[in-house]
Scaffold this motif. Structure first.
Motif, PDB file in Angstrom:
ATOM      1  N   MET A   1      82.784  27.124  29.199  1.00 44.43           N
ATOM      2  CA  MET A   1      81.769  26.091  29.063  1.00 44.43           C
ATOM      3  C   MET A   1      82.396  24.776  28.583  1.00 44.43           C
ATOM      4  O   MET A   1      82.018  23.709  29.033  1.00 44.43           O
ATOM      5  CB  MET A   1      80.675  26.548  28.096  1.00 44.43           C
ATOM      6  CG  MET A   1      79.583  25.519  27.888  1.00 44.43           C
ATOM      7  SD  MET A   1      78.769  24.890  29.383  1.00 44.43           S
ATOM      8  CE  MET A   1      77.934  26.314  29.930  1.00 44.43           C
ATOM      9  N   ARG A   2      83.352  24.896  27.667  1.00 41.16           N
ATOM     10  CA  ARG A   2      84.011  23.702  27.145  1.00 41.16           C
ATOM     11  C   ARG A   2      84.610  22.877  28.295  1.00 41.16           C
ATOM     12  O   ARG A   2      84.393  21.677  28.404  1.00 41.16           O
ATOM     13  CB  ARG A   2      85.073  24.130  26.144  1.00 41.16           C
ATOM     14  CG  ARG A   2      85.789  23.015  25.470  1.00 41.16           C
ATOM     15  CD  ARG A   2      86.822  23.602  24.481  1.00 41.16           C
ATOM     16  NE  ARG A   2      87.551  22.561  23.833  1.00 41.16           N
ATOM     17  CZ  ARG A   2      87.155  21.917  22.747  1.00 41.16           C
ATOM     18  NH1 ARG A   2      86.025  22.236  22.169  1.00 41.16           N
ATOM     19  NH2 ARG A   2      87.885  20.959  22.244  1.00 41.16           N
ATOM     20  N   GLY A   3      85.373  23.548  29.158  1.00 39.25           N
ATOM     21  CA  GLY A   3      85.985  22.876  30.301  1.00 39.25           C
ATOM     22  C   GLY A   3      84.956  22.315  31.258  1.00 39.25           C
ATOM     23  O   GLY A   3      85.144  21.239  31.832  1.00 39.25           O
ATOM     24  N   GLY A  31      74.170  21.509  33.715  1.00 42.44           N
ATOM     25  CA  GLY A  31      73.191  22.573  33.899  1.00 42.44           C
ATOM     26  C   GLY A  31      72.963  23.416  32.661  1.00 42.44           C
ATOM     27  O   GLY A  31      72.674  24.610  32.754  1.00 42.44           O
ATOM     28  N   VAL A  32      73.089  22.789  31.475  1.00 42.20           N
ATOM     29  CA  VAL A  32      72.876  23.504  30.216  1.00 42.20           C
ATOM     30  C   VAL A  32      71.845  22.745  29.385  1.00 42.20           C
ATOM     31  O   VAL A  32      71.507  21.605  29.677  1.00 42.20           O
ATOM     32  CB  VAL A  32      74.200  23.675  29.430  1.00 42.20           C
ATOM     33  CG1 VAL A  32      75.191  24.514  30.231  1.00 42.20           C
ATOM     34  CG2 VAL A  32      74.809  22.343  29.052  1.00 42.20           C
ATOM     35  N   ALA A  36      73.409  22.436  23.952  1.00 37.04           N
ATOM     36  CA  ALA A  36      74.567  23.301  24.230  1.00 37.04           C
ATOM     37  C   ALA A  36      75.923  22.641  23.950  1.00 37.04           C
ATOM     38  O   ALA A  36      76.813  23.301  23.414  1.00 37.04           O
ATOM     39  CB  ALA A  36      74.504  23.802  25.671  1.00 37.04           C
ATOM     40  N   PRO A  37      76.127  21.372  24.271  1.00 38.70           N
ATOM     41  CA  PRO A  37      77.442  20.783  24.002  1.00 38.70           C
ATOM     42  C   PRO A  37      77.864  20.865  22.536  1.00 38.70           C
ATOM     43  O   PRO A  37      79.051  20.984  22.230  1.00 38.70           O
ATOM     44  CB  PRO A  37      77.287  19.327  24.443  1.00 38.70           C
ATOM     45  CG  PRO A  37      76.227  19.365  25.487  1.00 38.70           C
ATOM     46  CD  PRO A  37      75.274  20.438  25.019  1.00 38.70           C
ATOM     47  N   PRO A  42      81.458  19.606  18.068  1.00 34.77           N
ATOM     48  CA  PRO A  42      80.589  19.346  16.923  1.00 34.77           C
ATOM     49  C   PRO A  42      79.981  17.946  16.908  1.00 34.77           C
ATOM     50  O   PRO A  42      78.891  17.757  16.397  1.00 34.77           O
ATOM     51  CB  PRO A  42      81.509  19.539  15.716  1.00 34.77           C
ATOM     52  CG  PRO A  42      82.672  20.310  16.212  1.00 34.77           C
ATOM     53  CD  PRO A  42      82.792  20.044  17.672  1.00 34.77           C
ATOM     54  N   THR A  43      80.695  16.973  17.485  1.00 35.95           N
ATOM     55  CA  THR A  43      80.164  15.609  17.515  1.00 35.95           C
ATOM     56  C   THR A  43      80.307  15.028  18.915  1.00 35.95           C
ATOM     57  O   THR A  43      81.105  15.515  19.730  1.00 35.95           O
ATOM     58  CB  THR A  43      80.915  14.680  16.531  1.00 35.95           C
ATOM     59  OG1 THR A  43      82.244  14.457  17.033  1.00 35.95           O
ATOM     60  CG2 THR A  43      80.953  15.256  15.120  1.00 35.95           C
TER      61      THR A  43
END
Length: 190
Positions: A1-3, A31-32, A36-37, A42-43
């Motif tokens: 998800m990070r990528g 699409g989240v 979610a991010p 965190p910021t």
């Protein structure tokens, strides 16, 4: 998800510019949910820094490729600076939104995700070339002045101000003048 979030941000900055990089918009396009991010970044600065790192990595890859080509042709330091200049200004013109994001003061100042450390090798490369060309001078200051000229040239060109003031949008004569001013005149070609 990070990528996925970072890749989405890269696409978004290229399509719509740095101002479009809100958490909500990146999440929507990935699409989240809009929250979610925050699980991976965190910021907002963390996510923007991760996106900007991608830009620095690409610019560094372009510079490295130009260096390999310069090695093959046995280019001298002046030619290498000229090549680095073309790569830098080409990147600024081609990846306008990313270029803007990469040099945002708040991102570089925050040092999030080691962004400063990612950007400094590019400047160190320029300073090393300046040191070769101008031994005995403060290469960091001279390289900083040259980089400021190049950055200003990229900005003025993007805004359309360069052609308004000078009648030309071609950066080549301005680059030559900046290089001559900061490095001394080029040796005549034979």
């Amino acid at each position: 998800m990070r990528g996925r979030l970072v890749r989405t941000g890269v696409v978004l900055v290229d399509a719509e510019g740095a101002q479009a990089l809100t958490l909500r918009e990146i999440a929507r396009r990935a699409g989240v949910s809009h929250g979610a991010p925050r699980r991976w970044f965190p910021t907002h600065l963390d996510l923007l820094s991760a996106i900007a790192r991608e830009g620095f990595a690409e610019l560094a890859a372009r510079v490295a490729e130009a260096d390999r080509e310069a090695d093959r042709t046995d280019a001298g330091p002046r030619e290498r600076v000229e090549t680095l200049t073309r790569v830098y200004l080409g990147y600024a013109a081609e990846r306008r939104g990313m270029y803007e994001l990469m040099f945002r003061h708040d991102l570089l100042e925050s040092g999030r995700l080691g962004l400063r450390e990612t950007s400094l090798p590019l400047f160190a490369r320029l300073a090393a070339l300046v040191a070769e060309l101008r031994p005995g001078t403060d290469a960091v200051t001279a390289a900083g002045a040259l980089w400021a000229n190049l950055h200003g040239l990229a900005q003025l060109r993007h805004w359309g101000s360069l052609s308004l003031a000078t009648g030309s949008d071609d950066p080549a004569p301005f680059v030559r003048a900046a290089l001559d001013a900061h490095l001394g005149p080029a040796e005549p070609t034979r």
